[in-house]
Design an enzyme around this catalytic site. Sequence first.
Site: not given
Length: 390
Positions: A137-138, A192, A255, A349, A353, A379-380
């Site tokens: 798609m992208t 369309a 999806e 965290q 290290g 997410n927006e």
Amino acid sequence: MQSGAIRPVPNMLARKIFTSDHEAFRETVRKFYEKEVVPNIEKYEKQQHVDRDLWNKAGELGLLCTTMPEQYGGSGVDRLYSMILIEEQAYAMDSSTGFSLHSDIVANYINNFGNEEQKQNWLPKMATGETVTAIAMTEPGTGSDLQAVRTTAVLDGDEYVINGSKIFITNGYLCDMAIVVCKTGNNEKGSANLSLIIVEADRAGFSKGKPLNKIGMKGQDTCELFFDNVRVPKENLLGMEGMGFMMLMKELAWERMLVAIICQAGAEAAFAHTVQYTKDRKAFGKPIGTFQNTRFKLAELRTEIDFCRTYLDRCMELQLEESLGVDAAAAAKYKISDMFSKVVDECLQLHGGYGYMLEYPIARAYIDNRANRIYAGTNEIMKELISRTL
Ligand SMILES: Cc1cc2nc3c(=O)[nH]c(=O)nc-3n(C[C@H](O)[C@H](O)[C@H](O)COP(=O)(O)OP(=O)(O)OC[C@H]3O[C@@H](n4cnc5c(N)ncnc54)[C@H](O)[C@@H]3O)c2cc1C
């Protein structure tokens, strides 16, 4: 170095959605990931794709296109089987295999909108792993705004001639076939103009870029696809011309659920690794898990993870009844992918290290998880969808 496969810490509220048949299937999937995938993750990451025969091995075990009808090579089972496959991938902390996109997205398009010939031609080969698929798609110029797609398919006699390019395509490098979103019209109403066309990878003029150099998910063969006067028979059109957008909408809730499922299980895996680590690692003469900060942090994470789990399993029940709303699925996708990012950051965290070292699963989870907030609709865009229902 820790092993990449782990069982999640049992949820505080026991899950109720699986039967013993589901659990037996989970065992098969778990063993597959432990034996075939986990030992090879580093290799996949180096070569930027899984071995091609991994798809055939998954097919032999019935792990591909499981929910497709039996007459087309599937097992005709419910989508909890898809959920299990995705969860086990996450518990194995693998981001290389693109089975879900192939089985739970591409196969659904063919099953929902393909004619009999298309279903018979594609679905059995997809179920065995003989054919690997992608959905394209992208484009370089557009992602969220799908209606702005510029790849064209122009009918010339009995063939469509396709020109354009796609980017960020999961399974793109290994795919034998892609469903390509093309512009076939010039209507004022952009939606369309879109059609879905099946394009075989060996068509003249179809080429693939090298797997893209991503910050994470390095074993996943995400790549660019190029179409230079690619001719396909008009029978390769899926459904009807101009109905592409509508077809893309049909399974949108599902999806989004696929991403929510992998994030939920990913958070559970990260958490389980971290609980173990805090028991093993000592500082100031005692396990770091005995410090109040560690215990409270783990308690907070566990609470967040389990709240999301309850919402997600409820969404799954509604999905099985085919009554899951787009807004509820969008909420699951955005909230649970945000939660995963937060959990994995806190877990890293607590590893100190070592959490920054790539041989620790938590470090890979930290970079791999980031894409979940971007793909399958950012997410927006999810918040946009939820707000529209108010
Ligand atoms: C690892 C990976 C795998 C992928 N796999 C596939 C695949 O298999 N097939 C495929 O087709 N695509 C795939 N994608 C692409 C993915 O779906 C897109 O990247 C995504 O939809 C966002 O599009 P974009 O990158 O063009 O960003 P843009 O649409 O340019 O967005 C950029 C920023 O603007 C924001 N934005 C855009 N519109 C709005 C709006 N209306 N309101 C508020 N904010 C907005 C976005 O949220 C984002 O923060 C993949 C991407 C990644 C990273």
